[in-house]
Design a protein around this motif. Structure first.
Motif, mmCIF file in Angstrom:
data_model
loop_
_atom_site.group_PDB
_atom_site.id
_atom_site.type_symbol
_atom_site.label_atom_id
_atom_site.label_comp_id
_atom_site.label_asym_id
_atom_site.label_seq_id
_atom_site.Cartn_x
_atom_site.Cartn_y
_atom_site.Cartn_z
ATOM 1 N N TYR A 18 3.020 66.435 -68.556
ATOM 2 C CA TYR A 18 3.421 67.846 -68.469
ATOM 3 C C TYR A 18 3.248 68.550 -69.809
ATOM 4 O O TYR A 18 2.762 69.680 -69.875
ATOM 5 C CB TYR A 18 4.872 67.946 -67.992
ATOM 6 N N LYS A 93 9.817 74.215 -61.496
ATOM 7 C CA LYS A 93 10.799 74.912 -62.324
ATOM 8 C C LYS A 93 10.980 76.337 -61.825
ATOM 9 O O LYS A 93 10.000 77.031 -61.518
ATOM 10 C CB LYS A 93 10.343 74.963 -63.794
ATOM 11 N N GLY A 94 12.219 76.770 -61.724
ATOM 12 C CA GLY A 94 12.498 78.161 -61.432
ATOM 13 C C GLY A 94 12.771 78.457 -59.967
ATOM 14 O O GLY A 94 13.074 77.581 -59.166
ATOM 15 N N GLU A 113 14.000 74.950 -56.712
ATOM 16 C CA GLU A 113 13.372 73.777 -57.316
ATOM 17 C C GLU A 113 13.356 72.601 -56.343
ATOM 18 O O GLU A 113 14.362 72.259 -55.738
ATOM 19 C CB GLU A 113 14.093 73.406 -58.609
ATOM 20 N N GLY A 135 8.668 79.963 -64.996
ATOM 21 C CA GLY A 135 8.686 79.041 -63.873
ATOM 22 C C GLY A 135 7.356 78.350 -63.678
ATOM 23 O O GLY A 135 6.308 78.814 -64.158
ATOM 24 N N ARG A 269 11.813 65.003 -60.526
ATOM 25 C CA ARG A 269 12.988 64.805 -61.395
ATOM 26 C C ARG A 269 13.102 63.342 -61.823
ATOM 27 O O ARG A 269 12.649 62.438 -61.131
ATOM 28 C CB ARG A 269 14.271 65.232 -60.675
#
Length: 327
Positions: A18, A93-94, A113, A135, A269
């Motif tokens: 990432y 994200k977001g 999310e 995001g 996650r």
């Protein structure tokens, strides 16, 4: 059956971290259009559908589909477009609003999310970051060539021209503000005809919400004993876009399993240990890993806290398949 054996260094070449993602801010025709001019496009696996020669491609080899991502600040939106192959997103994200229809008014839905949405072919769609911070959404596009590119709503192309961007019939973008012009013999991308626009589906809100979306908490609950079948002919979302999607969490470690399919791991996650005969790597949120076929592997969360990931595999279905009558 012969087994694929990789060194840790070879496996690392198949991982896009990432933190190593390289953005392109000029990927699409609306890159100068107010409201869309702060988008960042990421092409992770395969050439994707970027229209810019400046787009960085992390892994060029495709497993029958493409992996990408879009990053946007709050209130930045992606303009109405469609594809010839399915487009699947999950929110990394977001908080994001997805909208659809000929003029974007047929319906909309907000995803949090971990939520996933499958947007079929022949449907105009757009999306907007409605959260309070930057995001990121991750995308899966069917086909090695991602369906041949983006098909924009006519007004998007016309508005872009007002801000200096012209899309060629070849799919390449030219910026007149930078002194670029269409090469001799190359014409602008033609606008969709009225007859073509009349064939675009509207997709009622009820169909999208009940048939095309998988919510994160539902997938977490379903994956407590085995991977949740999210997208396939008999999954939570019953479509066959040329790939399948499973959801795995920390309750479902997988020991010494194998497959003859390409397998892309997309971490949502937590941290995950991927082990094989040649070594072990740890994957973190936002990381994407391309595991080759015929390699025995072990996959497990590296800690006891919540962890989840999406597993994408190629299938034998046509990349452009969408059975609208079944939706």
């Amino acid at each position: 059956m012969s087994q694929t054996v990789l060194t840790p260094e070879e496996m690392e070449q198949r991982i896009v971290r990432y933190g190593d993602l390289v953005p392109c801010k000029t990927a699409f025709i609306d890159a100068h259009t107010p409201g869309s001019d702060q988008k960042e496009n990421f092409t992770i696996i395969g050439g994707g559908v970027s229209e810019s020669p400046d787009q960085h491609v992390h892994i060029k080899e495709t497993p029958g589909f493409n992996i990408g991502a879009a990053g946007q600040p709050p209130r930045c939106f992606n303009s109405l477009h469609t594809h010839r192959s399915a487009e699947v997103f999950f929110v990394l994200k977001g908080r994001w609003r997805f909208f659809w229809g000929r003029h974007g008014g047929a319906g909309d839905v907000v995803l949090e999310e971990g939520d996933l949405i499958n947007i079929p072919t022949n449907l105009f769609r757009g999306f907007e970051n409605v959260g309070t911070d930057y995001g990121m959404i991750m995308s899966i596009l069917g086909g090695d060539d991602a369906g041949g590119g983006v098909i924009w709503a006519p007004e998007v192309i016309q508005k872009a021209a007002d801000h200096g961007l012209i899309l060629a019939e070849t799919g390449r973008l030219y910026d007149s503000k930078q002194g670029e012009q269409l090469p001799e013999g190359v014409r602008p991308m033609p606008l969709m005809t009225d007859a073509e626009l009349a064939e675009i589906n509207e997709a009622p809100v009820g169909v999208v919400v009940t048939k095309l979306i998988a919510r994160y908490q539902d997938m977490m609950a379903l994956a407590k004993q085995r991977p949740a079948n999210v997208l396939s002919a008999d999954g939570l979302i019953t479509d066959r876009p040329g790939f399948s999607v499973d959801f795995i969490n920390h309750h479902t470690p997988l020991d010494d399993y194998n497959t003859d399919k390409h397998e892309i791991l997309m971490v949502m996650r937590g941290h995950w240990r991927l082990g094989w005969a040649g070594g072990e790597v740890v994957l973190a949120p936002g990381d994407v890993c391309a595991v080759p076929p015929d390699m025995k592997r072990t996959l497990a969360a590296s800690m006891t806290c919540e962890a989840s990931l999406f597993r994408v595999r190629n299938t034998d279905d046509p990349a452009g398949y969408t059975n609208w009558n079944a939706l």
